[in-house]
Design a protein around this motif. Structure first.
Motif, short mmCIF file in Angstrom:
data_model
loop_
_atom_site.label_atom_id
_atom_site.label_comp_id
_atom_site.label_asym_id
_atom_site.label_seq_id
_atom_site.Cartn_x
_atom_site.Cartn_y
_atom_site.Cartn_z
N PHE A 24 0.85 -1.19 0.00
CA PHE A 24 0.00 0.00 0.00
C PHE A 24 0.89 1.24 0.00
O PHE A 24 1.72 1.42 0.89
N VAL A 25 0.70 2.06 -1.02
CA VAL A 25 1.48 3.28 -1.19
C VAL A 25 0.55 4.47 -0.94
O VAL A 25 -0.50 4.57 -1.59
N PHE A 26 0.94 5.34 -0.02
CA PHE A 26 0.07 6.45 0.38
C PHE A 26 0.36 7.71 -0.42
O PHE A 26 1.49 7.94 -0.86
N GLU A 27 -0.66 8.54 -0.58
CA GLU A 27 -0.57 9.67 -1.50
C GLU A 27 0.12 10.90 -0.92
O GLU A 27 0.88 11.57 -1.60
N ASP A 28 -0.13 11.22 0.35
CA ASP A 28 0.29 12.50 0.90
C ASP A 28 1.62 12.46 1.65
O ASP A 28 2.01 13.45 2.29
N HIS A 29 2.29 11.32 1.61
CA HIS A 29 3.60 11.21 2.26
C HIS A 29 4.36 10.06 1.61
O HIS A 29 3.85 9.43 0.69
#
Length: 198
Positions: free
Chosen positions: A107-112
């Protein structure tokens, strides 16, 4: 046109190209430095022993029938992010990388720049990683400024890559002419006939 006039015209053109080459290099020096260093790091990311690009870990099953639902894995990834890294971080997802052959989902997060790797079958944590390669890539293409200023459609990246692309084309053309121009002038220079024989 006389040979002298041709040579003067070529010399003038060389001076113009030299001026463009010099001023473009001086004006965009810092940007070229960032592009070259970040490009070098990106080229080495798979050979950085996990420093730039996190290693992909292996889960317990490569059979998707044995995997938990994506929704359950997503909830688990968000919980691990908040419990193990920081409860203040956004859990908004940028992308989900499913590595069936490794039995792992990332899971790759958008805001960091954090990512969570989970075992697809058990949902257990395999790895918490910082996506340094994504950060370097954002510096490389200028999109880090779009993230910082929260632009709507990557306008800064578009302007930045356009300027740097045209600058590189300009460098290539002027650099080639600065090398080839003097050779061409010397080739066209008339031979001096020495008549010192008596």
């Amino acid at each position: 046109m006389s040979i002298k006039n041709k040579r003067q015209k070529q010399a003038k053109l060389l001076r113009i190209f030299r001026k463009i080459h010099r001023k473009t290099g001086a004006f965009l020096f810092l940007f070229f430095f960032f592009i070259s260093v970040s490009g070098l790091l990106l080229g080495w990311k798979k050979h950085s022993n996990g420093l730039i690009l996190s290693k992909s870990y292996t889960g317990t099953s490569t059979n998707l029938k044995n995997w938990l639902p994506i929704d359950s894995l997503h909830k688990n990834a968000c919980k691990i992010l908040h419990d193990s890294v920081s409860p203040k971080l956004s859990s908004k997802i940028d992308r989900i990388d499913i590595r069936k052959n490794k039995g792992m989902v990332k899971f790759v997060f958008e805001d960091h720049y954090w990512s969570i790797q989970l075992d697809g079958a058990t949902g257990k944590l395999l790895h918490i990683g910082q996506r340094r390669s994504d950060f370097i890539e954002n510096i490389h293409d200028g999109s880090i400024l779009d993230k910082y200023f929260e632009t709507s459609d990557g306008q800064i990246k578009l302007i930045y890559t356009s300027i740097m692309g045209f600058a590189l084309i300009s460098f290539t053309i002027t650099g080639f002419w600065l090398w080839y121009g003097p050779k061409r002038m010397r080739k066209k220079q008339p031979l001096k006939v020495l008549s010192n024989y008596k």
